[in-house]
Design a protein around this motif. Structure first.
Motif, PDB file in Angstrom:
ATOM      1  N   LYS A  47       0.850  -1.196   0.000  1.00  0.00           N
ATOM      2  CA  LYS A  47       0.000   0.000   0.000  1.00  0.00           C
ATOM      3  C   LYS A  47       0.884   1.243   0.000  1.00  0.00           C
ATOM      4  O   LYS A  47       2.104   1.166   0.234  1.00  0.00           O
ATOM      5  N   PHE A  48       0.259   2.394  -0.279  1.00  0.00           N
ATOM      6  CA  PHE A  48       0.977   3.664  -0.321  1.00  0.00           C
ATOM      7  C   PHE A  48       0.342   4.650   0.648  1.00  0.00           C
ATOM      8  O   PHE A  48      -0.875   4.660   0.832  1.00  0.00           O
ATOM      9  N   GLU A  49       1.191   5.462   1.256  1.00  0.00           N
ATOM     10  CA  GLU A  49       0.727   6.592   2.049  1.00  0.00           C
ATOM     11  C   GLU A  49       1.203   7.862   1.350  1.00  0.00           C
ATOM     12  O   GLU A  49       2.399   8.123   1.261  1.00  0.00           O
ATOM     13  N   ASP A  50       0.262   8.631   0.808  1.00  0.00           N
ATOM     14  CA  ASP A  50       0.594   9.877   0.129  1.00  0.00           C
ATOM     15  C   ASP A  50       0.520  11.023   1.135  1.00  0.00           C
ATOM     16  O   ASP A  50      -0.529  11.269   1.743  1.00  0.00           O
ATOM     17  N   CYS A  51       1.630  11.718   1.315  1.00  0.00           N
ATOM     18  CA  CYS A  51       1.725  12.767   2.322  1.00  0.00           C
ATOM     19  C   CYS A  51       1.431  14.138   1.702  1.00  0.00           C
ATOM     20  O   CYS A  51       1.411  14.291   0.484  1.00  0.00           O
ATOM     21  N   ASP A  52       1.206  15.115   2.557  1.00  0.00           N
ATOM     22  CA  ASP A  52       1.023  16.477   2.079  1.00  0.00           C
ATOM     23  C   ASP A  52       2.321  16.960   1.428  1.00  0.00           C
ATOM     24  O   ASP A  52       3.416  16.529   1.801  1.00  0.00           O
ATOM     25  N   PRO A  53       2.226  17.854   0.442  1.00  0.00           N
ATOM     26  CA  PRO A  53       3.446  18.386  -0.186  1.00  0.00           C
ATOM     27  C   PRO A  53       4.376  19.002   0.853  1.00  0.00           C
ATOM     28  O   PRO A  53       3.941  19.597   1.841  1.00  0.00           O
ATOM     29  N   ILE A  54       5.676  18.845   0.624  1.00  0.00           N
ATOM     30  CA  ILE A  54       6.706  19.369   1.514  1.00  0.00           C
ATOM     31  C   ILE A  54       7.368  20.562   0.838  1.00  0.00           C
ATOM     32  O   ILE A  54       7.778  20.468  -0.322  1.00  0.00           O
ATOM     33  N   GLU A  55       7.488  21.675   1.555  1.00  0.00           N
ATOM     34  CA  GLU A  55       8.166  22.843   0.999  1.00  0.00           C
ATOM     35  C   GLU A  55       9.590  22.892   1.524  1.00  0.00           C
ATOM     36  O   GLU A  55       9.830  22.800   2.730  1.00  0.00           O
ATOM     37  N   LEU A  56      10.535  23.000   0.604  1.00  0.00           N
ATOM     38  CA  LEU A  56      11.938  23.072   0.980  1.00  0.00           C
ATOM     39  C   LEU A  56      12.595  24.172   0.152  1.00  0.00           C
ATOM     40  O   LEU A  56      12.680  24.073  -1.072  1.00  0.00           O
ATOM     41  N   LYS A  63       5.563  13.673  -1.503  1.00  0.00           N
ATOM     42  CA  LYS A  63       6.177  12.527  -0.832  1.00  0.00           C
ATOM     43  C   LYS A  63       5.162  11.388  -0.781  1.00  0.00           C
ATOM     44  O   LYS A  63       4.005  11.587  -0.443  1.00  0.00           O
ATOM     45  N   SER A  64       5.629  10.200  -1.139  1.00  0.00           N
ATOM     46  CA  SER A  64       4.811   8.999  -1.024  1.00  0.00           C
ATOM     47  C   SER A  64       5.634   7.935  -0.320  1.00  0.00           C
ATOM     48  O   SER A  64       6.851   7.835  -0.539  1.00  0.00           O
ATOM     49  N   VAL A  65       5.005   7.154   0.518  1.00  0.00           N
ATOM     50  CA  VAL A  65       5.684   6.078   1.238  1.00  0.00           C
ATOM     51  C   VAL A  65       5.081   4.745   0.798  1.00  0.00           C
ATOM     52  O   VAL A  65       3.866   4.543   0.904  1.00  0.00           O
ATOM     53  N   ALA A  66       5.921   3.854   0.275  1.00  0.00           N
ATOM     54  CA  ALA A  66       5.484   2.508  -0.100  1.00  0.00           C
ATOM     55  C   ALA A  66       5.683   1.583   1.108  1.00  0.00           C
ATOM     56  O   ALA A  66       6.742   1.600   1.743  1.00  0.00           O
ATOM     57  N   ILE A  67       4.657   0.785   1.410  1.00  0.00           N
ATOM     58  CA  ILE A  67       4.680  -0.063   2.606  1.00  0.00           C
ATOM     59  C   ILE A  67       4.335  -1.498   2.217  1.00  0.00           C
ATOM     60  O   ILE A  67       3.304  -1.751   1.596  1.00  0.00           O
ATOM     61  N   ALA A  68       5.211  -2.424   2.559  1.00  0.00           N
ATOM     62  CA  ALA A  68       4.961  -3.850   2.340  1.00  0.00           C
ATOM     63  C   ALA A  68       4.865  -4.538   3.698  1.00  0.00           C
ATOM     64  O   ALA A  68       5.718  -4.339   4.565  1.00  0.00           O
ATOM     65  N   SER A  69       3.818  -5.332   3.902  1.00  0.00           N
ATOM     66  CA  SER A  69       3.625  -6.018   5.178  1.00  0.00           C
ATOM     67  C   SER A  69       3.052  -7.408   4.935  1.00  0.00           C
ATOM     68  O   SER A  69       2.404  -7.668   3.918  1.00  0.00           O
ATOM     69  N   VAL A 118       8.144   2.771  -4.325  1.00  0.00           N
ATOM     70  CA  VAL A 118       8.037   1.318  -4.439  1.00  0.00           C
ATOM     71  C   VAL A 118       9.293   0.727  -5.081  1.00  0.00           C
ATOM     72  O   VAL A 118       9.696  -0.397  -4.779  1.00  0.00           O
ATOM     73  N   GLN A 119       9.941   1.495  -5.936  1.00  0.00           N
ATOM     74  CA  GLN A 119      11.181   1.021  -6.539  1.00  0.00           C
ATOM     75  C   GLN A 119      12.284   0.902  -5.492  1.00  0.00           C
ATOM     76  O   GLN A 119      13.067  -0.051  -5.491  1.00  0.00           O
ATOM     77  N   GLY A 120      12.343   1.873  -4.576  1.00  0.00           N
ATOM     78  CA  GLY A 120      13.301   1.788  -3.490  1.00  0.00           C
ATOM     79  C   GLY A 120      12.953   0.684  -2.508  1.00  0.00           C
ATOM     80  O   GLY A 120      13.836   0.008  -1.975  1.00  0.00           O
ATOM     81  N   LEU A 121      11.657   0.495  -2.241  1.00  0.00           N
ATOM     82  CA  LEU A 121      11.219  -0.547  -1.316  1.00  0.00           C
ATOM     83  C   LEU A 121      11.682  -1.924  -1.771  1.00  0.00           C
ATOM     84  O   LEU A 121      12.193  -2.722  -0.977  1.00  0.00           O
ATOM     85  N   PHE A 122      11.516  -2.213  -3.051  1.00  0.00           N
ATOM     86  CA  PHE A 122      11.881  -3.523  -3.573  1.00  0.00           C
ATOM     87  C   PHE A 122      13.290  -3.560  -4.166  1.00  0.00           C
ATOM     88  O   PHE A 122      13.679  -4.561  -4.754  1.00  0.00           O
ATOM     89  N   ALA A 123      14.046  -2.453  -3.999  1.00  0.00           N
ATOM     90  CA  ALA A 123      15.431  -2.383  -4.486  1.00  0.00           C
ATOM     91  C   ALA A 123      15.523  -2.830  -5.938  1.00  0.00           C
ATOM     92  O   ALA A 123      16.371  -3.638  -6.303  1.00  0.00           O
ATOM     93  N   ILE A 124      14.636  -2.293  -6.752  1.00  0.00           N
ATOM     94  CA  ILE A 124      14.605  -2.669  -8.165  1.00  0.00           C
ATOM     95  C   ILE A 124      15.842  -2.119  -8.850  1.00  0.00           C
ATOM     96  O   ILE A 124      16.128  -0.933  -8.775  1.00  0.00           O
ATOM     97  N   GLY A 125      16.583  -2.997  -9.492  1.00  0.00           N
ATOM     98  CA  GLY A 125      17.859  -2.631 -10.099  1.00  0.00           C
ATOM     99  C   GLY A 125      17.690  -2.015 -11.470  1.00  0.00           C
ATOM    100  O   GLY A 125      16.596  -1.686 -11.907  1.00  0.00           O
ATOM    101  N   GLU A 126      18.810  -1.888 -12.165  1.00  0.00           N
ATOM    102  CA  GLU A 126      18.905  -1.277 -13.489  1.00  0.00           C
ATOM    103  C   GLU A 126      18.680   0.217 -13.367  1.00  0.00           C
ATOM    104  O   GLU A 126      17.913   0.684 -12.550  1.00  0.00           O
TER     105      GLU A 126
END
Length: 232
Positions: A47-56, A63-69, A118-126
């Protein structure tokens, strides 16, 4: 239903980029990755948690957070995408064409953040630097060069990017830096990515891996007042 460990899940989630109808470059999107996940029919839930926009520094990032459980374990990874102005195409006639409407662009940026999460979560290469079609006038110039054998240039070597182990070393260094400085891990990721003008650490060329690590070590040393950053 397959009962997989998380490392096994990561291995099975590796997938390459593809060319699609009407697009002249290869890519993968978040739909490709989630479809691959569903086809595995594992005991894991994504699942994904979509956060409020971050100002920097005056710039907005999604920002989105991918979660595997799977009931016993939970793994998370963040992804970011800058909400910039809608891109335009410059034509040979000197006019500009907006590539999409603002709501479409906002949705595309949100999907981009999910993809990197999700790409970082699953360490997808290439390597996964999205390639955009060259502007019309640039395409014409390249065509002229190909037609003129006296204007040949040596072919550039293909860029190699950090592997999953090096990617994880970078994230580990940022986590330690966050602990020492008291800053938020997510904020440090955005700051460092902005410093190197990338949107994901998978985009770091292998030849610059040590540069990034030395930058983190120097930041750690400055924060601590001593060099004890040798356990990365």
């Amino acid at each position: 239903m397959a009962d997989l460990t998380f490392p096994e899940l990561q291995q099975k989630m590796q997938l390459g980029k593809q060319k699609k109808q009407g697009v002249s470059y290869s890519f993968r999107n978040v739909e490709d990755i989630t479809t691959k996940f569903k086809e595995l029919d594992s005991s894991w839930v994504l699942k994904f948690e979509d956060c409020d926009p971050i100002e920097l520094q005056g710039r907005l990032f999604y920002k989105s957070v991918a979660i595997a459980s799977n009931g016993d374990e939970v793994h998370k990874a963040p992804g970011y995408a800058e909400l910039s102005e809608v891109p335009v195409i410059h034509t040979k006639k000197g006019t500009t064409i907006q590539q999409m409407q603002v709501p479409q662009w906002t949705g595309a940026v949100s999907s981009y953040a999910r993809k990197y999460a999700v790409q970082g979560l699953f360490a997808i290469g290439e390597k996964d630097v999205d390639e955009y079609p060259v502007e019309e006038n640039q395409q014409q110039a390249q065509g002229n060069q190909q037609q003129n054998p006296n204007n040949q240039q040596p072919q550039q070597n293909q860029v190699r990017y950090v592997d999953n182990n090096q990617y994880n070393q970078i994230l580990n260094g940022i986590r330690q830096l966050a602990q020492v400085t008291g800053k938020q891990f997510d904020d440090l990721i955005i700051t460092i990515q902005k410093h190197y003008q990338i949107q994901d650490f998978h985009q770091v060329p292998v030849e610059h891996f040590e540069t990034v690590m030395n930058y983190l070590k120097a930041s750690m040393t400055k924060a601590q007042g001593q060099n004890d950053f040798n356990n990365l």
